[in-house]
Every structure is written in structure tokens, then in C-alpha cells.
Design a protein around this motif. Sequence first.
Motif, PDB file in Angstrom:
ATOM      1  N   PRO A 112       0.903  -1.324   0.009  1.00 11.90           N
ATOM      2  CA  PRO A 112      -0.013   0.099  -0.102  1.00 11.90           C
ATOM      3  C   PRO A 112       0.789   1.041   0.109  1.00 11.90           C
ATOM      4  N   ALA A 113       2.073   1.231   0.892  1.00  9.67           N
ATOM      5  CA  ALA A 113       2.693   2.207   0.988  1.00  9.67           C
ATOM      6  C   ALA A 113       3.486   2.674  -0.473  1.00  9.67           C
ATOM      7  N   ALA A 114       3.752   1.469  -1.090  1.00 10.45           N
ATOM      8  CA  ALA A 114       4.364   1.746  -2.454  1.00 10.45           C
ATOM      9  C   ALA A 114       3.597   2.196  -3.453  1.00 10.45           C
ATOM     10  N   ALA A 115       2.343   1.754  -3.536  1.00 15.91           N
ATOM     11  CA  ALA A 115       1.252   2.178  -4.286  1.00 15.91           C
ATOM     12  C   ALA A 115       1.301   3.777  -4.216  1.00 15.91           C
ATOM     13  N   ALA A 116       1.262   4.173  -2.851  1.00 15.32           N
ATOM     14  CA  ALA A 116       1.086   5.755  -2.715  1.00 15.32           C
ATOM     15  C   ALA A 116       2.171   6.310  -3.466  1.00 15.32           C
ATOM     16  N   LYS A 117       3.410   6.134  -3.137  1.00 13.05           N
ATOM     17  CA  LYS A 117       4.563   6.510  -3.966  1.00 13.05           C
ATOM     18  C   LYS A 117       4.496   6.397  -5.325  1.00 13.05           C
ATOM     19  N   ALA A 118       3.807   5.359  -5.960  1.00 14.64           N
ATOM     20  CA  ALA A 118       3.792   5.282  -7.534  1.00 14.64           C
ATOM     21  C   ALA A 118       2.788   6.202  -8.086  1.00 14.64           C
ATOM     22  N   ALA A 119       1.610   6.287  -7.215  1.00 15.34           N
ATOM     23  CA  ALA A 119       0.623   7.523  -7.698  1.00 15.34           C
ATOM     24  C   ALA A 119       1.185   8.674  -7.668  1.00 15.34           C
ATOM     25  N   ALA A 120       1.903   9.057  -6.789  1.00 14.43           N
ATOM     26  CA  ALA A 120       2.522  10.485  -6.797  1.00 14.43           C
ATOM     27  C   ALA A 120       3.686  10.889  -7.658  1.00 14.43           C
TER      28      ALA A 120
ATOM     29  N   TRP B  16     -12.291 -19.389 -10.603  1.00 15.41           N
ATOM     30  CA  TRP B  16     -12.683 -18.126 -11.416  1.00 15.41           C
ATOM     31  C   TRP B  16     -12.685 -16.867 -10.471  1.00 15.41           C
ATOM     32  N   ARG B  17     -13.012 -16.877  -9.310  1.00 13.33           N
ATOM     33  CA  ARG B  17     -13.071 -15.799  -8.335  1.00 13.33           C
ATOM     34  C   ARG B  17     -11.654 -15.107  -8.322  1.00 13.33           C
ATOM     35  N   VAL B  18     -10.713 -15.929  -8.197  1.00 15.17           N
ATOM     36  CA  VAL B  18      -9.327 -15.417  -8.081  1.00 15.17           C
ATOM     37  C   VAL B  18      -8.760 -14.246  -9.139  1.00 15.17           C
ATOM     38  N   THR B  19      -9.467 -14.726 -10.227  1.00 14.30           N
ATOM     39  CA  THR B  19      -9.381 -13.686 -11.553  1.00 14.30           C
ATOM     40  C   THR B  19     -10.311 -12.759 -11.672  1.00 14.30           C
ATOM     41  N   GLU B  20     -11.672 -13.117 -11.561  1.00 12.74           N
ATOM     42  CA  GLU B  20     -12.524 -12.190 -11.800  1.00 12.74           C
ATOM     43  C   GLU B  20     -12.582 -11.088 -10.958  1.00 12.74           C
ATOM     44  N   GLU B  21     -12.519 -11.318  -9.718  1.00  8.79           N
ATOM     45  CA  GLU B  21     -12.772 -10.210  -8.682  1.00  8.79           C
ATOM     46  C   GLU B  21     -11.265  -9.378  -8.744  1.00  8.79           C
ATOM     47  N   ALA B  22     -10.184 -10.050  -8.903  1.00  6.96           N
ATOM     48  CA  ALA B  22      -8.959  -9.320  -8.931  1.00  6.96           C
ATOM     49  C   ALA B  22      -8.957  -8.071  -9.818  1.00  6.96           C
ATOM     50  N   LEU B  23      -9.551  -8.518 -11.211  1.00  2.00           N
ATOM     51  CA  LEU B  23      -9.707  -7.724 -12.364  1.00  2.00           C
ATOM     52  C   LEU B  23     -10.370  -6.364 -11.899  1.00  2.00           C
ATOM     53  N   HIS B  24     -11.426  -6.343 -11.123  1.00  2.00           N
ATOM     54  CA  HIS B  24     -12.143  -5.256 -10.719  1.00  2.00           C
ATOM     55  C   HIS B  24     -11.264  -4.636  -9.589  1.00  2.00           C
ATOM     56  N   GLU B  25     -10.609  -4.943  -8.917  1.00  2.00           N
ATOM     57  CA  GLU B  25      -9.659  -4.513  -7.904  1.00  2.00           C
ATOM     58  C   GLU B  25      -8.421  -3.674  -8.703  1.00  2.00           C
TER      59      GLU B  25
ATOM     60  N   MET C  33      -4.980  -0.677  -2.846  1.00  2.00           N
ATOM     61  CA  MET C  33      -4.131  -1.761  -2.987  1.00  2.00           C
ATOM     62  C   MET C  33      -4.145  -2.524  -1.491  1.00  2.00           C
ATOM     63  N   ARG C  34      -4.617  -1.917  -0.459  1.00  2.00           N
ATOM     64  CA  ARG C  34      -4.908  -2.814   0.825  1.00  2.00           C
ATOM     65  C   ARG C  34      -5.919  -3.669   0.657  1.00  2.00           C
ATOM     66  N   VAL C  35      -7.111  -3.021   0.006  1.00  2.00           N
ATOM     67  CA  VAL C  35      -8.310  -3.524  -0.176  1.00  2.00           C
ATOM     68  C   VAL C  35      -7.940  -4.668  -1.318  1.00  2.00           C
ATOM     69  N   HIS C  36      -7.270  -4.733  -2.125  1.00  2.00           N
ATOM     70  CA  HIS C  36      -6.769  -5.751  -3.009  1.00  2.00           C
ATOM     71  C   HIS C  36      -6.360  -7.068  -2.400  1.00  2.00           C
ATOM     72  N   ILE C  37      -5.383  -6.583  -1.491  1.00  2.00           N
ATOM     73  CA  ILE C  37      -4.343  -7.692  -0.848  1.00  2.00           C
ATOM     74  C   ILE C  37      -5.264  -8.358   0.095  1.00  2.00           C
ATOM     75  N   GLU C  38      -5.955  -7.687   0.583  1.00  2.00           N
ATOM     76  CA  GLU C  38      -6.833  -8.210   1.735  1.00  2.00           C
ATOM     77  C   GLU C  38      -8.071  -9.290   1.116  1.00  2.00           C
ATOM     78  N   HIS C  39      -8.392  -8.574   0.085  1.00  2.00           N
ATOM     79  CA  HIS C  39      -9.525  -9.521  -0.591  1.00  2.00           C
ATOM     80  C   HIS C  39      -8.861 -11.003  -1.416  1.00  2.00           C
ATOM     81  N   SER C  40      -7.532 -10.524  -1.883  1.00  2.00           N
ATOM     82  CA  SER C  40      -6.931 -11.692  -2.304  1.00  2.00           C
ATOM     83  C   SER C  40      -6.555 -12.836  -1.231  1.00  2.00           C
ATOM     84  N   ARG C  41      -6.185 -12.314  -0.111  1.00  2.00           N
ATOM     85  CA  ARG C  41      -5.913 -13.262   1.195  1.00  2.00           C
ATOM     86  C   ARG C  41      -7.403 -14.114   1.565  1.00  2.00           C
ATOM     87  N   ASP C  42      -8.392 -13.195   1.584  1.00  2.00           N
ATOM     88  CA  ASP C  42      -9.577 -13.902   1.802  1.00  2.00           C
ATOM     89  C   ASP C  42     -10.315 -14.765   0.705  1.00  2.00           C
ATOM     90  N   ARG C  43     -10.038 -14.478  -0.638  1.00  2.00           N
ATOM     91  CA  ARG C  43     -10.392 -15.401  -1.668  1.00  2.00           C
ATOM     92  C   ARG C  43      -9.539 -16.882  -1.563  1.00  2.00           C
TER      93      ARG C  43
END
Length: 230
Positions: free
Chosen positions: A105-113, A185-194, A214-224
Motif C-alpha cells: 500500500p505504501a508503495a502504491a501511494a509513492k507510485a501514484a505520486a 474463477w473468483r481469483v481472477t474475476e474479482e482481482a480484475l475489478h480491484e 492496494m490494501r483492499v486488493h491484498i486483503e481480498h486476495s487473502r480472503d479468496r
Amino acid sequence: MNSSRLTDTTTGGTQIPRANSLAGDVYEAIFNQLMSLKIAPGARITVDSLVKEFNVSQTPIREALGRLEGEGLVLKTHLVGYRAAPQITRRRFDELYELRLLLEPAAAAKAAAAIDSEKIEILREAAGVMAGREGKDERVHYSTFARQDGIFHDRIMEFAGNQLIREMLSFQHTHFHIFRLMFHWRVTEEALHEHQALLDAFARGDSEAAADAMRVHIEHSRDRLLPAFE
């Protein structure tokens, strides 16, 4: 590799057309089998059986297995041979996601900047959102997305500008190992939305939104993937 280049025969074998990069085609075929769990974690991989299945010589098989060994997907033991890397443990799984939540998540913030139009286009292509589910072979689609997801995250780490973090995550072969936990299929389908949510944040240059996405994406990936341990 284009999935149309592989065709199952009536005997269950896989025909690989002769090409300039035969070892690359063999690599893709074995990679697909590993990611779709056709080759189970920990299973022995014999060169002779792959020679028969793919109707090629030992040379491209060994080259492909050597490449897969470098990616942590295949292990080679002296006087024993090759086997698929074992399934990661629940403890290792938890540790990988803890590491990712601390760093990405911190890296995503730096990349966005630091984002610009050229980088946005690179991320958009890597995200795989536009490609969607164009492949009919779900297993090939899944293995392709596993690599694509890894490239997308690696590009974000690259644009964040911390090479040490980028190398650390790459060295763990994180994406390959977690995608081998489950074929669904959820591993790919939901990840695309994220991925799309991440792209939207990057397009706005919104560091806070990129970190949250990014935080939501990683948390959801873990839960899937958690059901793989049940």
C-alpha cells in the motif's frame, strides 16, 4: 504463450508445434500445468514423461525445468530429479500477506505520486482489465493471469522507486505460490475489478486512494485463497 498453440490429443498428450522458441513453448506448457494444479504441489516431474507428452527432445524440457526452478516452482534434487514445489503452509501464507500489507500500500501511494501518462499506459496494459476473459480455456486463462498479476504488482513497485522492496517481493515468488493454492474463477474475476480500482486511483494521481485500493486488493486476495487451507 498463445493457448491456441496447445491442443490436447485423444490420448491426453499435448502437442507443441515446432517453433524458434521451443523451450519457451515447453516452459509455458509446464507452467500452465503447475498453476492449474494438473501437476500437483510436491509431485514428481520426470523428464521422460514430459518428452512423451510433448513429443520433444530432452533439451527443451530441461531448459524449461531449469527456468521454472529459478522461479521457485520446481525443485531439483541431486540423483533424484525434479518435483513441483510443495504447497506453501498456512503460516507462510499469513507471513506473505503480512509482508505485502506492510509494503505494497505504501508503495502504491509513492507510485501514484510519481505517475505520468506513460506509466499509466504501462500499468493499464499490465493490469489485464481490458483483456478480460477472452480465452476459452479457463485453466490457461488462470495461469496467464497469475503471471500478469505479478507483472502488474512489480510495475507498481518499480514506479514506487524502491528497488530493495521490489527485489524482496520478487524473490519470494509471491504470486506464483499463492496462485497455486487454488484454481477458481473468483481469483481472477474479482482481482480484475480491484486492478481497475487501482488504475482509477493512479490515473487521478491520488496517493491515498491508491494505498487504500492496494490494501483492499491484498486483503481480498487473502480472503479468496484462505479456503485452500480448510
